[in-house]
Structures are given as structure tokens and as C-alpha cells.
Write a protein that holds these residues in place. Structure first.
Motif, short mmCIF file in Angstrom:
data_model
loop_
_atom_site.label_atom_id
_atom_site.label_comp_id
_atom_site.label_asym_id
_atom_site.label_seq_id
_atom_site.Cartn_x
_atom_site.Cartn_y
_atom_site.Cartn_z
N ARG A 1 79.48 41.69 13.05
CA ARG A 1 80.59 41.97 13.97
C ARG A 1 81.60 42.86 13.28
N PRO A 2 81.22 44.11 12.99
CA PRO A 2 82.11 44.97 12.20
C PRO A 2 83.38 45.35 12.96
N ASN A 3 84.47 45.47 12.24
CA ASN A 3 85.73 45.98 12.77
C ASN A 3 86.00 47.29 12.03
N GLU A 4 86.12 48.37 12.79
CA GLU A 4 86.13 49.71 12.20
C GLU A 4 87.48 50.18 11.68
N SER B 1 88.95 40.55 9.71
CA SER B 1 88.01 40.16 10.76
C SER B 1 86.81 41.10 10.79
#
Lengths: 406, 435
Positions: free
Chosen positions: B160-163, B155
């Protein structure tokens, strides 16, 4: 931050009966005041657990997750509601047996699960790194209780291993996954010699730095507590229905230990899965429902066994989650969050200063209450010297007043 | 005098390559081994023994095993059994050890990944790449479907980064907590990993969802993608030290000293980040065979169950041993968190000690389909002679004075005539919990 003012959130939220109520029996035969710490692992989303219903900044930051307002359980006289899953906890608020403290954390926040968990466990925000030799706040409390004569002052229940929080200087706190496993199986003919060999207490062996001595100390702790514990627990009859899953069984075991009069005063239980980076809503609702059933059953069982007034339950997590939801309908690691405290002696309602969602730390809730203030109140309730446990460098953290002073 | 801690170990009359050092090498680099193998090692010396433990002859496949044959969901039992079977029977002992370390290092859990096949393929990746170049391993893991699911990179998309993966890449996989990176580096690294996802159970780059803008990562600037990120990360000096510390803590001593870390990091860099070459230096070094290293770790549950069976020169049911280790707190395939298992002293609590003690007792009785049955292993003689044999099998013929006294006391009781009780007694000595 310890100098920051903490205060009762809303006078109306504190039922007078609870605030004024005096515990019925605090010191019966021995001191049985006990603390159960329920740790929500992974970083529970505090903002969707104790929901700021009227705060539009909250709703705006969480377009998809603000749906939790539906069915949320408003706490009387406040702008806050509990998540819909927290049915039994909400009833306990109304009966004056539960409290929440807003914005609990430390400054500056650390967003690593492990660092933050270590900080909560050691009660040391300046912790450089968790080393194998460090100790936890409950472990240091266990050291004190052991000096007062408690045989098994602390237990990690429902787990095969002892969390850092329960690691002491002097006492090896046992873990109790289930009762059936807590038995040494040996044949009748070899039982005595094998127990003698394994549990030998050799004074010539050096301190715990020596690994052989460490193993021996664990073996001795196991062998001495094994029989004692089984005897005590055999006397227990349940008065509440617990879930059959791991958390339900752990909460029941905690209850058994407390009502059996075994003398354990510190219990740690974990519930995992709160690291909700993606599609949070259904997962979070299910987890909170699981928490609620376990917590509810524990409180019912303690009440039926007349242990509610002598027990405090703390529910906390290593951090809360970011105010704004992420792109995956989840939330990323945050900072401060509310904690919950339940029990017959607690001053019910909302405590502490509500965090300002306009004044965030890199998108996260700033702590308004030092987590050690919560610890200090709980240690006070237990009658344990907070100074020795919290080892403050700049004076003890300010108390919140979660318990009526005796 | 040579102060290099990694100078080769040269046996001397005062520091011989005896049964203790041979046992140490077998435990640390091979999950134990039969007494016959360990005695042969004493004759052949450490270099030849390490060759046997890493023993890849010309033309032999890197990974001698076929994949996990079982696909149905059984709560992970077949996966545990498969891994234990390899640890018991595999000829490349060091490779199995390395995979065991890497499963903790890159801890990924079936509980979230959900697919047995994907989980098993990640572990096979360790078997295939674990003794190769670290940067190649790291890249393969960032492209591993189980890892991508585990750390939510599926995701992580442009805008819309997911770290999650980026953070753990720095903190837990390659650099270490707070070692030369900032929160901003994590955010930028997450951008580099956008679009790396899973499709039809395979790794796939979704170019539409990849952020191809300029990033600033660890001081470098460019339109980086995941491959660049891994390369930049692995080249950092902090990464060499991090890898060195991991190897030292697992193979040598749980709390390595700074000069040891620096020395091993230098070798690692000199070998172009080749883990196998680095380990060969480490495992033949003076440091490895020093008193500081010997029995300096607490056995984890897998060390205990696999190592005990192998030291008895036996085999046992991998299914049973897998669930025994699970009961002691180490469920292969399901580490408690991305941090892996809490190691060393955290393994031993009264509850897990009781589990270990009961495992020992049942094993001595011949449970877990142990073959040959342990009580048949002690070949006759007086109780004292049989006790010596058991101590050779299980404890390198080397126990401390307190243990010696306890064993002597035990030998004076009638229970000493029961071989199973005698073996149980030796396994209840504190040294039996040490690696």
C-alpha cells in the motif's frame, strides 16, 4: 477538449425560477458585478464532495471512504449528493443560488500541486514553468478593469501575499490580511515628509523590470489605497455571523469589501489543508464544514446587503483526488473534479458531462469540461473581455451557460 | 579572456572590494553585519572575510548552539525565537544562511508535524549537515521524523505505497519538476521507501513493512531501499543542476543563466557533492560580486528583520523579530506548503510593504528591545552627515539617483532633525527592500 459538448446536467435540477430569473440590479451606479474565488488548497476530493450516490464503481473504489454516503444531501432530481458538511450550500442549491459543474480540469492532467495550481492560476495548461514574471487570469482581468477606471480592481483577502492568479501585467493587486495592519504608522511631525519620500512617483524610473521601480510601485499602491480602503470599510455593518478563525475572518473581510462600495471586483480567498493522503474522512468533513460556514455566511451577508445578484463565487481546487482510495484511508493526487459556483445570478443546478468512472486516466477522473470554460462564463458575468484574459491559442473555450444571458 | 563565471573575483580599481561588495557578501552569506565588521572586510579583502563568515576554527564544534530549550506548545513562538537568535548571534554566519535556505528547500511545517521538538530537530539537521555532502543531507532528511510525518511516509508500507515523499524527493528536493523521471519512477521510489517510519519520535525501519522486491528507478534495477534511492537520485546529472540552480538563486541571482548553472554543477560534482566547498567557490567568484547579482533579490522577511538589526550593529528580541517576520509572511517553522515560501516579488504587496514600513518605523524608535537604540547610533553632525552615516549603516553607502533626490528633499524638512525619522526615511527607500 474545448470542442467537447457541455450541457446542462439534469433539467430537473435547475429550478425554473432560477433559470429564468433576471437579475434585479446589475448596473446600479457603477458596475458592481464581482467575483470571489475561493481556492481549496491541496487538492479537494471532488468525488466525496459532490458524491455520485448511485455509482457502484465509486463505492467499490473507496471501501472505507464511501461511508460519506451517510447523511449526504441529495440534490433534488439528480443522482448526486453534497457531502453532509455542506448544509448551507445545499440550501442555496434549493433556493436556486448555487451550481456545480462536473469534471472540470484540463488534459493531460498534472498531479503536482504546484504545477496544477499554476495552470489554474495562469489559465495556461501549456505552462512550462511558473516564472516570477508570469501573470494570472484574475490579474489580467484586473488589468482590464483598471483601464476602465477601477482603483483597486482586485484584492487577495485574508492573506499576506498575492496568489499568482491575481498577478497582472499593469496592476499590482494588494493583499489584505486584516484591516488593522493596513495603516502606515508615523508620527504627526514626520508624516508628510515620510509619505512623500516613500510614495514618490518618479517618472524617470524605468519599468517594473527594475527592482527599485517595482518596490516603488508597491509602496505607491499601498499608500494610495490605505486611506481610501479604511474609509470605505468603516461604513459596513455585518448581517451574518462569520467564524472567528482565519477563513471566517477572510470571508467577512471579502464581504465588507464588496458591500462597502469600494469598487473591488475580484477577490481571492484560500482555504488550505485539502491534501488528505491519510485518514481523510474526519479531516475532509471538518474542512468542508468550515468552507460551508464561510460560504454560507458570505452569501447571507451579501443577500442582506442586496449584493447577491451582482456577485458570483467560484469554489475550486488545483485538482481532485484519485478515484481509488489509498492504503492509508486517504486519497492521492488526482485530476478533474467538480467546481461550485454560487450567487444570485447563477443558473442553479448541475452542469457539464458526468465523468465516466470506467474511463479513467491512470486511475483519475478525466476532464469533461475545460476549466477555462468556467472562467469564460465568469468573465462574461463580470463584463470582462474573456479573449484578452484567457489568451486562447485555438479559439475561446466553449461556454457552459452558468449565467443567464443578458 | 577567462569566460568562467566562477573565476575568482580579483578586486581592481574599477571593481574594488568596497563597502557595497562587502555589504553584499555580508547580506548574502551572513544576514548582514555591523559597519565596523564590514569596514574591516574592505581592508582584509573577500577571501579573508569569507573565512570569517564561515569561521570554523580548529577544534570548534560544527554547531555551537545547544538545542531549543523550550518544549511547551506555544504556537511555534519559541522555535521562531530560537532560530532568529542563532541568525542574530551565531558566529558561523554562512551556516545560518544555509539553514535558512534549506528550511525553504525542504519546507516542512509544524502545522502538520505537530511536535515542536521534531520540527526543531529537523532545522538542527540543517545546521549540522547543511555545508556537508548533499547526498548525506538528503538521506538524513528521508530519515527525519518531522519529514516522515510531513510527507506521510509513516503510512507508506509494502503493498500500500504512499507516494508523497518519493514524489517530493524528485520534484522539490533533488531533481526538479519533470527533470528526468516519470510517474513510474515515483511509484517505484515510493516502494523503496516503504517501512521507513517513526517510532518513539525516532526514525525506524520496519522490515516487515518494507517492500524488498525488485524496483526500477531512474534506469537502475535492484531490490532498492531508501538509501539506494537517495544515492541513485543524488548521482543524476539533473540533481547536480538542480542543486546548482538552488544555490545560485539564493546566493547570487533569482534567475540563474544556463552557463552559470552548468559551471556550478561541474564544481559541485568535482567536490563530490560537498555543498560547503561548492559555496566557497561561488561566494568568491566574479559572478557573485557582479552588478548582475548586486541587489538582484527582494529581501525575505527574515533577511529584512535580522539583517537590519545586524547592520545597525545591534541586537533585538528574537521573540519580537520572529513574530514580525511572521506578520510579513514568513513564519519560521511553518512554510505555507511543501513548495516553501513564494519568493522574490511575491514577498512585496501593499499589505506587506506597510508591515515592513511599520517595522522600520518602530525599530527606529527603539522597539523590539533593540540595543543599542537605533537613534543613538547616529553620532551627531549635520542632518546631511547623519544621513550619510545611516546610508552607510543600512544601504552600503550606495543609493540610486532617485533615492538620493528623495533623501535630499527629506533632509530639507524639520523631520530630518529627528534621528528616528531620519533612519525611518532611509529604511523607506526602495533599496532597503533589496538583498
Amino acid at each position: 477538449m474545448t470542442t467537447r459538448r457541455t450541457f446542462l446536467g439534469s433539467a430537473a435540477a435547475v429550478p425554473a425560477a432560477a433559470a429564468l430569473r433576471l437579475p434585479l440590479r446589475w448596473l446600479p451606479d457603477g458596475d458592481d458585478r464581482a467575483l470571489v474565488v475561493v481556492e481549496l488548497e491541496g487538492g479537494n476530493d471532488g468525488l466525496n464532495t459532490l458524491i455520485p450516490l448511485e455509482d457502484e464503481r465509486w463505492a467499490k473504489a473507496r471501501p472505507s471512504l464511501a461511508g460519506v454516503r451517510r447523511g449526504a444531501r441529495r440534490l433534488p432530481g439528480s443522482d448526486f449528493a453534497l457531502h453532509a458538511s455542506l448544509e448551507r450550500l445545499s440550501a442555496r442549491f434549493e433556493r436556486g443560488h448555487a451550481a456545480a459543474v462536473h469534471g472540470v480540469g484540463y488534459t493531460p492532467p498534472d498531479r503536482s500541486h504546484f504545477k496544477s495550481r499554476d495552470i489554474w492560476h495562469t489559465a495556461d495548461p501549456d505552462l512550462e514553468r511558473a516564472s516570477t514574471s508570469s501573470t494570472g487570469w484574475l490579474g489580467r482581468a484586473a488589468d482590464q478593469l483598471a483601464r476602465q477606471g477601477a482603483a483597486v480592481p482586485g484584492l487577495a483577502v485574508g492573506s499576506l501575499r498575492v496568489p499568482l492568479a491575481l498577478r497582472g501585467h499593469e496592476v499590482v493587486v494588494p493583499a489584505l490580511a486584516s484591516l488593522e495592519d493596513y495603516v502606515l504608522h508615523v508620527s504627526a511631525t514626520s508624516e508628510r515628509p515620510l509619505r512623500a519620500l516613500a510614495g514618490s512617483d518618479d517618472p524617470s524610473v524605468a519599468g517594473l523590470e527594475d527592482l527599485n521601480a517595482f518596490v516603488d510601485s508597491v509602496a505607491q499602491s499601498a499608500l494610495s489605497s490605505e486611506q481610501q480602503l479604511r474609509d470605505a470599510l468603516a461604513r459596513y455593518r455585518p448581517h451574518a455571523e462569520f467564524d472567528g478563525d482565519a477563513f471566517g475572518r477572510a470571508m467577512q473581510l471579502a464581504s465588507r469589501v464588496l458591500v462597502s462600495g469600494f469598487g473591488t471586483r475580484l477577490i481571492h480567498v484560500s482555504l488550505g489543508g485539502f491534501d488528505t493522503h491519510a485518514n481523510q474522512a474526519p479531516t475532509h468533513a471538518a474542512l468542508l464544514a468550515q468552507l460551508d460556514r464561510g460560504l454560507g455566511a458570505l452569501l447571507d451577508d451579501l443577500e442582506a446587503h442586496r449584493k447577491l445578484d451582482s456577485t458570483a463565487i467560484l469554489v475550486h481546487s488545483e485538482f481532485g483526488r484519485r478515484v481509488a482510495e489509498n492504503g492509508s484511508h486517504g486519497t492521492d493526487h488526482g485530476a478533474a473534479a467538480p467546481v461550485f459556483v454560487a450567487g444570485g445570478a447563477v443558473r442553479a443546478g448541475l452542469h457539464g458531462e458526468v465523468p465516466n468512472l470506467d474511463d479513467l486516466d491512470d486511475g483519475d477522473v478525466r476532464a469533461t469540461t475545460d476549466f477555462r470554460s468556467v472562467y469564460a462564463d465568469l468573465l462574461g458575468f463580470l463584463g470582462v473581455e474573456a479573449d484578452a484574459v484567457l489568451r486562447p491559442t485555438e479559439g475561446l473555450p466553449e461556454r457552459i451557460g452558468l449565467f443567464a444571458t443578458r | 579572456m577567462n569566460r568562467d563565471p566562477l573565476a575568482p573575483f580579483e578586486p581592481t580599481p574599477r571593481e574594488p572590494f568596497d563597502l557595497a561588495r562587502s555589504g553584499h557578501l555580508f547580506r548574502r552569506a551572513g544576514f548582514g553585519g555591523s559597519l565596523a565588521d564590514r569596514e574591516r572586510a574592505v581592508r582584509e579583502g573577500p577571501a579573508k572575510t569569507l573565512e570569517r563568515l564561515t569561521g570554523r576554527g580548529p577544534g570548534e564544534r560544527v554547531d555551537e548552539f545547544e538545542d531549543l530549550p523550550i518544549v511547551k506548545d506555544d504556537g511555534g513562538a519559541s522555535l521562531r525565537a530560537y532560530r532568529i537568535w542563532r541568525m542574530l548571534a551565531g558566529r558561523h554566519r554562512l551556516q545560518e544562511r544555509m539553514s535558512h535556505l534549506l528550511h525553504d528547500w525542504f519546507a516542512t511545517s509544524l502545522v502538520k508535524v505537530g511536535q515542536l521538538g521534531a520540527m526543531s530537530r529537523q532545522l538542527r539537521l540543517f545546521d549540522q549537515l547543511g555545508l556537508g555532502r548533499f547526498d548525506e543531507l538528503l538521506l538524513a532528511l528521508c530519515q527525519d521524523p518531522a519529514m516522515i510525518r510531513w510527507l506521510d511516509n509513516d503510512s507508506n508500507v509494502a503493498g500500500r505505497p504512499n507516494e508523497n515523499l518519493a514524489r517530493e524527493l524528485f520534484e522539490l528536493f533533488a531533481l526538479g519538476r519533470g527533470q528526468g523521471y516519470t510517474e513510474h519512477d515515483i511509484q517505484e521510489a515510493a516502494r523503496a521507501l516503504t517501512g521507513w517510519t517513526v517510532k518513539d519520535q525516532r526514525f525506524r525501519v520496519e522490515h516487515r513493512r518494507h517492500d524488498d522486491g525488485t524496483k526500477q528507478i531512474l534506469g537502475a534495477r535492484g531490490a532498492f531501499d531508501g538509501e539506494d534511492l537517495v544515492r541513485i537520485t543524488a548521482e543524476r546529472p539533473e540533481s547536480a543542476r538542480f542543486v546548482a540552480r538552488k544555490l545560485l538563486a539564493f546566493f547570487v541571482h533569482p534567475e540563474p543563466a544556463d552557463d552559470e548553472i552548468e559551471a556550478l554543477a561541474a564544481r559541485y560534482r568535482a567536490f563530490g557533492r560537498d555543498l560547503g566547498a561548492t559555496l566557497r567557490v561561488l561566494l568568491t567568484s566574479r559572478l557573485f560580486f557582479s552588478e548582475r547579482a548586486y541587489r538582484s533579490r527582494i529581501k525575505d522577511p527574515v533577511d529584512l528583520v535580522v539583517g537590519t538589526v545586524r547592520n545597525l550593529g545591534a541586537t533585538a528580541s528574537p521573540m519580537d523579530l520572529g513574530s514580525e517576520a511572521l506578520g510579513m509572511g514568513l513564519g519560521i517553522g511553518e512554510p505555507p506548503s511543501v513548495e516553501g515560501w513564494a519568493q522574490e516579488r511575491a514577498w512585496l504587496t501593499s499589505a506587506t510593504w506597510l508591515r515592513r514600513a511599520n517595522f522600520a518605523g518602530r525599530l527606529a524608535q527603539g522597539a523590539f528591545h533593540c540595543d543599542p537604540a537605533p537613534r543613538a547610533v547616529l553620532d551627531g553632525g549635520t542632518p546631511t552627515e547623519r544621513a550619510e552615516h545611516a546610508v552607510a549603516l543600512l544601504l552600503d553607502s550606495r543609493i540610486g539617483e532617485p533615492s538620493r533626490a528623495r533623501l535630499d528633499a527629506f533632509l530639507r524638512t524639520p523631520a530630518a532633525h529627528d534621528d528616528a525619522a531620519l533612519l525611518h526615511a532611509v529604511m523607506l527607500l526602495p533599496e532597503a527592500q533589496l538583498l
